[in-house]
Structure formats: structure tokens, C-alpha cells
Design a protein around this motif. Sequence first.
Motif, mmCIF file in Angstrom:
data_model
loop_
_atom_site.group_PDB
_atom_site.id
_atom_site.type_symbol
_atom_site.label_atom_id
_atom_site.label_comp_id
_atom_site.label_asym_id
_atom_site.label_seq_id
_atom_site.Cartn_x
_atom_site.Cartn_y
_atom_site.Cartn_z
ATOM 1 N N GLU A 7 49.785 32.563 35.583
ATOM 2 C CA GLU A 7 49.647 31.902 36.888
ATOM 3 C C GLU A 7 48.306 31.182 37.043
ATOM 4 O O GLU A 7 48.048 30.587 38.079
ATOM 5 C CB GLU A 7 49.776 32.940 38.012
ATOM 6 C CG GLU A 7 51.154 33.574 38.136
ATOM 7 C CD GLU A 7 51.380 34.675 37.106
ATOM 8 O OE1 GLU A 7 50.404 35.361 36.719
ATOM 9 O OE2 GLU A 7 52.531 34.832 36.655
ATOM 10 N N GLY A 8 47.456 31.243 36.030
ATOM 11 C CA GLY A 8 46.138 30.623 36.121
ATOM 12 C C GLY A 8 45.034 31.660 36.020
ATOM 13 O O GLY A 8 45.285 32.836 35.743
ATOM 14 N N VAL A 9 43.778 31.241 36.248
ATOM 15 C CA VAL A 9 42.634 32.144 36.152
ATOM 16 C C VAL A 9 42.701 33.161 37.291
ATOM 17 O O VAL A 9 42.903 32.801 38.454
ATOM 18 C CB VAL A 9 41.312 31.360 36.203
ATOM 19 C CG1 VAL A 9 40.119 32.310 36.271
ATOM 20 C CG2 VAL A 9 41.184 30.460 34.980
ATOM 21 N N THR A 10 42.526 34.424 36.941
ATOM 22 C CA THR A 10 42.632 35.523 37.899
ATOM 23 C C THR A 10 41.452 36.461 37.720
ATOM 24 O O THR A 10 40.952 36.652 36.603
ATOM 25 C CB THR A 10 43.951 36.299 37.685
ATOM 26 O OG1 THR A 10 45.048 35.398 37.843
ATOM 27 C CG2 THR A 10 44.094 37.438 38.684
ATOM 28 N N GLY A 11 40.999 37.054 38.821
ATOM 29 C CA GLY A 11 39.891 37.988 38.773
ATOM 30 C C GLY A 11 40.358 39.421 38.931
ATOM 31 O O GLY A 11 41.355 39.703 39.614
ATOM 32 N N PHE A 12 39.622 40.344 38.315
ATOM 33 C CA PHE A 12 39.925 41.768 38.375
ATOM 34 C C PHE A 12 38.638 42.545 38.610
ATOM 35 O O PHE A 12 37.599 42.222 38.020
ATOM 36 C CB PHE A 12 40.567 42.256 37.073
ATOM 37 C CG PHE A 12 41.884 41.600 36.753
ATOM 38 C CD1 PHE A 12 43.083 42.196 37.124
ATOM 39 C CD2 PHE A 12 41.926 40.378 36.076
ATOM 40 C CE1 PHE A 12 44.296 41.596 36.834
ATOM 41 C CE2 PHE A 12 43.133 39.770 35.777
ATOM 42 C CZ PHE A 12 44.326 40.373 36.162
ATOM 43 N N ALA A 13 38.729 43.574 39.449
ATOM 44 C CA ALA A 13 37.623 44.516 39.622
ATOM 45 C C ALA A 13 37.878 45.684 38.684
ATOM 46 O O ALA A 13 38.759 46.514 38.936
ATOM 47 C CB ALA A 13 37.532 44.978 41.067
ATOM 48 N N VAL A 14 37.129 45.740 37.590
ATOM 49 C CA VAL A 14 37.406 46.685 36.507
ATOM 50 C C VAL A 14 36.386 47.824 36.522
ATOM 51 O O VAL A 14 35.193 47.590 36.272
ATOM 52 C CB VAL A 14 37.362 45.978 35.140
ATOM 53 C CG1 VAL A 14 37.715 46.956 34.024
ATOM 54 C CG2 VAL A 14 38.288 44.766 35.128
ATOM 55 N N PRO A 15 36.806 49.046 36.808
ATOM 56 C CA PRO A 15 35.871 50.173 36.690
ATOM 57 C C PRO A 15 35.387 50.302 35.240
ATOM 58 O O PRO A 15 36.178 50.189 34.292
ATOM 59 C CB PRO A 15 36.711 51.385 37.110
ATOM 60 C CG PRO A 15 37.847 50.811 37.906
ATOM 61 C CD PRO A 15 38.133 49.473 37.289
ATOM 62 N N ALA A 16 34.107 50.533 35.069
ATOM 63 C CA ALA A 16 33.534 50.580 33.717
ATOM 64 C C ALA A 16 34.034 51.776 32.918
ATOM 65 O O ALA A 16 33.888 51.797 31.692
ATOM 66 C CB ALA A 16 32.018 50.614 33.798
ATOM 67 N N THR A 17 34.637 52.756 33.582
ATOM 68 C CA THR A 17 35.156 53.932 32.888
ATOM 69 C C THR A 17 36.580 53.725 32.368
ATOM 70 O O THR A 17 37.137 54.629 31.739
ATOM 71 C CB THR A 17 35.147 55.142 33.832
ATOM 72 O OG1 THR A 17 35.883 54.815 35.028
ATOM 73 C CG2 THR A 17 33.722 55.532 34.207
ATOM 74 N N THR A 18 37.157 52.550 32.608
ATOM 75 C CA THR A 18 38.527 52.284 32.181
ATOM 76 C C THR A 18 38.621 52.302 30.657
ATOM 77 O O THR A 18 37.814 51.653 29.981
ATOM 78 C CB THR A 18 39.008 50.923 32.709
ATOM 79 O OG1 THR A 18 38.807 50.868 34.126
ATOM 80 C CG2 THR A 18 40.491 50.721 32.406
ATOM 81 N N PRO A 19 39.582 53.019 30.081
ATOM 82 C CA PRO A 19 39.736 53.010 28.614
ATOM 83 C C PRO A 19 39.908 51.589 28.078
ATOM 84 O O PRO A 19 40.637 50.776 28.658
ATOM 85 C CB PRO A 19 41.003 53.843 28.394
ATOM 86 C CG PRO A 19 41.054 54.760 29.571
ATOM 87 C CD PRO A 19 40.523 53.950 30.733
#
Length: 389
Positions: free
Chosen positions: A184-196
Motif C-alpha cells: 500500500e506504500g510507505v508505512t510506519g511502525f512503532a517497534v519495541p526494541a525487545t521484539t524478536p
Amino acid sequence: MAVSPLDLLDVDDLLTDDERDVRELARRIAADRVRPHIADWYERGEVPVRDLAREFGKLGFLGMHLTGYGCAGATAVQYGLVCMELEAADSGVRSLVSVQGSLAMYAIWKFGSEEQKQRWLPGMAAGDLIGCFGLTEPDHGSDPANMATRARRDGDDWVLRGGKMWITNAPLADVAVIWARTDEGVTGFAVPATTPGFSVREVRKKLSLRASATGEITLDDVRLPDSARLPLARGLKAPLSCLTEARFGIVWGALGAARDCLETAIAYATSREQFGRPIAGFQLTQAKLADMALELQKGYLLALHLGRRGDSAGLRPEQVSVGKLNNVREAIKIARQCRTILGGNGISGEYPVLRHANNLESVLTYEGTSEIHQLVIGQKLTGLNAFGG
């Protein structure tokens, strides 16, 4: 009677009492908490990011121009003055505040869900949580539209794969705002740094911005729920609008570095004697000082105009490009010229001038190179897009 560089035109009279108070607060924290240690931090390539973030958070400096969620709701001019004072101490310290507030926090504040805002922003405003902003890639700096990082749907989840480079605050970040290409195009995500699958390698052996934590982010099939997606971020305009926010702080910050260099050069030139008198008494030295003070004044008036316009009507991207292009370009010229006045002492860590000059080499490049800003301005002047041409 001698005056300081920014007293030449009495520009302080253009500020309100509240603006002066905020500036003095930032100047004091820089003098007390940063200046006594910055030469050592720079030499070691280390900085106590979390300690500084908490202290800045107590003063309301993190995301200070945002409203709600523990943010101060300050004006653009107040935010700019804080950036100027922090960068007068060191560009890396100002970068910590800019990335936290104008990139990571702004992205969540502007494009995030209410749940995301409640989860992240109060802690970030307090300095208890550190954020970073992942847009630049090893092979895609000035051309983010062709980023290689991808996010694909997998049931109700998203899976991110790719990498980001030169990411300030990344080694200590609790949350990373990551931009990726999707169908769908460029998308932003809030990624916790603890995510595997999310990992960071700290970038070492830097010759610039050494008092700043910089990292390379690797995204190895990072699985996220849809609730991590920034729901209002649609297309490349979203991350670019965040860059416009950060560039405004740089417009002011670069002036702080330039002012510190010029004040150092004046103090040195009035006390350093050659041929029987202070070198400040020679015509060539005074010509250098006069030209640098002139450019500093012009840059300050430009920054103040942009700040006032930002507070009253908002700023267009090309207007911020004018400010960043001019003020960073002139700041690095001032730093280099001041180094010549200090002679051999100009390369010593006992003086801030070459440290500022080295830092400004990075400031000249990040958040858009000078060439990119020239093209932004050129496109506005001609109506023709010369990017990639």
C-alpha cells in the motif's frame, strides 16, 4: 566597549520574557551538565544518554513543542532557542533531543493511534523511554522512496525485514519508529526494541558526533501485530514531514555551534599576543570576526522569522530547507574560520572549535544534504523536479 556577537544588533529585544527564560534554562543545564564533561565524552565516544534524557525530560525539553501526553506545548521559537543552547554545548546532545522529540515522538504523536500515544509518549517526554527513527538505509539516504526495508502481511500480523543505518539513539532505544515499503506504500511502525528479530549494532570509530549514540538496525523477520502500525501514516509524505520537524531544530542548533566558536575565537584573540599586541587588534583578524558575526546575525534573524511564522501560520518544507541550507552552511564556515584564529591551539580538545567543526560535518549531511535542500528550493522556484536528473 566590546559586545558579544548576538548583541551587535540587540536581537535579544526581539524575544519575549518567556522565550528568554526558556533560553536561560537551557543555557544553565548545558553549562552545568554538559560543558564540564563534553570534551571527555567526545574523546571517549560515549555519552550518558539515559541520564541526560531524564534531566531534559524534567525540564520539559523532550517533545517540548508537542501538546498533551506530558509534553510541554512550547512554541516553535522556544524549542528553537533550546536547540541553539544545547548545540552550543555539542551537536550530539542537541541531536539526542531532536531525534527523541521531533522524529520519534512527533511521528507517534502525529500518525499514531491513541493507544500508541498513551503507551509511548508520556515515558518519552519524561526521558524514561528512548526513541529512535529508522528511515535512512545503508544504500538509501537521500532517496528514501526506494528503501529496501519491506513489511508484508502475514495473517493479522506484519513481518518486517531490512536494515537502517546511522540511526541516532538506536543503541539505547526502547522504541524505534521504522519506515518500510508495503503493497500500500510507505508505512510506519512503532517497534519495541525487545521484539524478536530486532537488533542494533552500535556504530563506533566515528570522527564526528562522537558524543552521540549511533546504531545500525537489523530487522530479521520482525513480527508485529497490526496495532504496531502507525494508522495515520500514509505514504512517503509522513516520514518526510517528520524530517521537516527535525530540520527546524537544526536551523537553530547550528547557530549555537557557530556562536560558541565565535565567542571562543574572540576571547582567544583578545588575550593571545603576537608582535607585541593581542591578535584581535590586527585588521585581518577583525575582518574575519566581523564577517562571521554578520553571518551569525543573519542566520539568527532567519531562524527567528521561521520560528515566528511556524507559530503563527505553519511552515512549508521549502522554507525550512532555506533555513537549514543557509545556517548549517554558514555555521561550518564560521567554525573553520575560527579554527584559523586559534592557530595550532584550534585542534586541541581544550577548545570546542574543531569539535564543533567536526560535528557540523554530520549536521551538514543529515536530515537532507545541502544538495537536497538546494533541489527542494530550486523545484519551488522553477516548478521543475530535478531530483534524480
